[in-house]
Design a protein around this motif. Structure first.
Motif, mmCIF file in Angstrom:
data_model
loop_
_atom_site.group_PDB
_atom_site.id
_atom_site.type_symbol
_atom_site.label_atom_id
_atom_site.label_comp_id
_atom_site.label_asym_id
_atom_site.label_seq_id
_atom_site.Cartn_x
_atom_site.Cartn_y
_atom_site.Cartn_z
ATOM 1 N N ALA A 192 0.871 -1.179 0.000
ATOM 2 C CA ALA A 192 0.000 0.000 0.000
ATOM 3 C C ALA A 192 0.905 1.224 0.000
ATOM 4 C CB ALA A 192 -0.912 -0.005 1.217
ATOM 5 N N PHE A 195 -1.308 4.585 3.455
ATOM 6 C CA PHE A 195 -2.562 4.280 4.143
ATOM 7 C C PHE A 195 -2.772 5.358 5.191
ATOM 8 C CE2 PHE A 195 -5.245 0.300 4.280
ATOM 9 C CZ PHE A 195 -6.363 0.965 4.753
ATOM 10 N N PRO A 202 -6.535 1.966 1.136
ATOM 11 C CA PRO A 202 -5.203 2.552 0.895
ATOM 12 C C PRO A 202 -5.169 3.340 -0.400
ATOM 13 C CG PRO A 202 -5.195 0.237 0.304
ATOM 14 C CD PRO A 202 -6.556 0.513 0.883
ATOM 15 N N ASP A 379 -1.514 -2.326 7.535
ATOM 16 C CA ASP A 379 -1.061 -0.962 7.243
ATOM 17 C C ASP A 379 -1.973 0.077 7.893
ATOM 18 O OD1 ASP A 379 1.097 -1.862 5.723
ATOM 19 O OD2 ASP A 379 -0.155 -2.075 3.941
ATOM 20 N N HIS A 380 -3.283 -0.185 7.903
ATOM 21 C CA HIS A 380 -4.192 0.757 8.561
ATOM 22 C C HIS A 380 -3.969 0.769 10.063
ATOM 23 C CE1 HIS A 380 -8.107 2.143 10.279
ATOM 24 N NE2 HIS A 380 -7.940 3.061 9.337
#
Length: 427
Positions: A192, A195, A202, A379-380
């Motif tokens: 991504a 993000f 993303p 990633d979030h």
């Protein structure tokens, strides 16, 4: 009155002008190398720091004796020596990340600087304009946007797609007042591209090269390698016309790739700076992240090709350039940029603060906390953790329900701490 903005346009020199500019570009590169070598020699032999004031006097004498220097505009030579001063000042400044000034190779991008007093710009119509340069005359360029200020300097440069002219412009614009928008954390990655903690999906960078372009670039690089080998065996290392054509085609593709990457980076950073009041990112050390795995033909290393591919993916997303753009765009649009420590952001649960590598097995896309059971995109989750650290570092309101991260220390580290010698003052 210094330049506070830049404007870059595509230049269209005539055939004769292109030949003159190419010669000037190589002369400017040689002048930089000679001036740098002179400064290094005087410092090593006499511990004497030479500056542009003295070198400009020597340049005036050299212009009368050497035709290749005399052909270069005097303003350009003086501007190069002043740029060398700036390079040394940045190197001596402990707060600046610049290294020692480097010599420019022949394959370096051609660049010809001019001071603002030496150039004159006139508009032809809505889409075209001309700039008057010393010893060259009027040069046409595509007026893709208004200059919007007083020209302080100009630089002609050439890349794989042709010539460009850049203007350093004084606009007089002052930074905006704090916009008071929301806080966000941004996790820059490979899978991504970015993000944002306040978003659910993303932001992905489009491929910088299409599949056909990648195949063509690979074929051109293989052709270049064969042609260089042939030139060394039969031509004494001299580059022929076909080899130069291959190099030009490779440069065109790589320039196209860089332009697409730069376009996405500018759009991303501008949107983040305009729509958020406090932006948090990781304080990454890109140089350390992209160190090559060691390996030779006799003693091959482990996962060398995999590490090389990862390095290319990291550099393709340009985390350093994104940070550089966010630094000046945040000031421009009334937001604040905070770089937080990247320690365990990908292994910390954004809900309870537990740090556990088992929460993200195999560096996959799923984050599942082993303590509270919180599940989210990895990633979030990292971007939310970055936002939490940003609030603490940036001085904003801290969520009182957010606990301090608990770090699970591996057994080997605990044993080392037990076996470590105690301080002398300890009882």
């Amino acid at each position: 009155m210094k330049a506070d903005a830049g404007r870059k346009y595509r230049a269209y020199p005539t055939g004769d002008q292109g030949q003159v500019l190419t010669g000037w570009g190589h002369t400017a590169r040689a002048l930089w190398n000679v001036a740098l070598e002179q400064r290094v020699y005087l410092w090593e032999q006499r511990r004497y720091s030479l500056r542009s004031g003295e070198q400009c006097k020597q340049l005036t004498a050299a212009r009368t004796e050497l035709d290749w220097i005399g052909d270069l505009p005097a303003q350009t030579g003086q501007q190069i020596l002043r740029s060398l001063d700036h390079a040394y000042d940045n190197f001596w400044n402990p707060e600046h990340p610049a290294r020692f000034p480097a010599r420019k190779k022949r394959g370096h991008r051609l660049s010809i600087p001019f001071p603002g007093q030496a150039v004159e710009v006139r508009k032809l119509n809505r889409h075209w304009a001309e700039v008057r340069l010393p010893k060259l005359g009027w040069l046409r360029f595509r007026l893709s946007r208004a200059i919007g200020g007083t020209i302080r300097n100009a630089t002609l440069s050439r890349d794989g797609n042709g010539w460009h002219i850049s203007f350093g412009v004084h606009t007089g614009r002052k930074p905006d007042a704090p916009n008071g928008y929301a806080t966000c954390g941004v996790d820059f990655g490979v899978a991504a591209s970015a993000f944002v903690s306040t978003e659910t999906t993303p932001r992905l960078m489009p491929p910088s090269l299409t599949t056909k372009e990648k195949k063509r670039l690979k074929a051109l690089e293989q052709r270049k390698a064969r042609q260089i080998t042939y030139a060394k065996k039969h031509g004494g290392g001299k580059y022929g016309r076909r080899l130069r054509t291959t190099i030009a085609q490779i440069a065109s593709l790589t320039t196209r790739r860089g332009n697409r990457r730069r376009d996405f980076t500018h759009k991303l950073t501008t949107d983040l700076a305009k729509s958020h009041g406090l932006i948090g990112i990781e304080d990454l050390r890109v140089k350390n992240m992209t160190k090559s795995a060691k390996g030779t033909t006799k003693v091959p290393g482990k996962n060398v090709r995999a590490k090389a591919g990862l390095n290319r993916s990291i550099l393709d997303n340009t985390p350093g350039e994104r940070r550089r753009q966010l630094e000046y765009k945040a000031r421009m649009y009334g937001s604040v940029l905070v770089a937080v420590p990247p320690f365990h952001t990908s292994q910390t649960c954004a809900a309870c603060g537990q740090v556990d590598p088992e929460s993200r097995k195999g560096c996959g896309r799923l984050f599942a906390c082993t303590r509270c059971g919180h599940e989210d995109d990895a990633d979030h989750n990292a971007s939310v953790e970055i936002e939490a650290r940003t609030r603490r570092t940036g001085g904003s309101e801290i969520n009182s329900t957010r606990s301090i991260p608990r770090v699970r220390v591996p057994a080997t580290s605990r044993r080392r701490m037990r076996e470590a010698p105690k301080p002398a003052h300890a009882s």
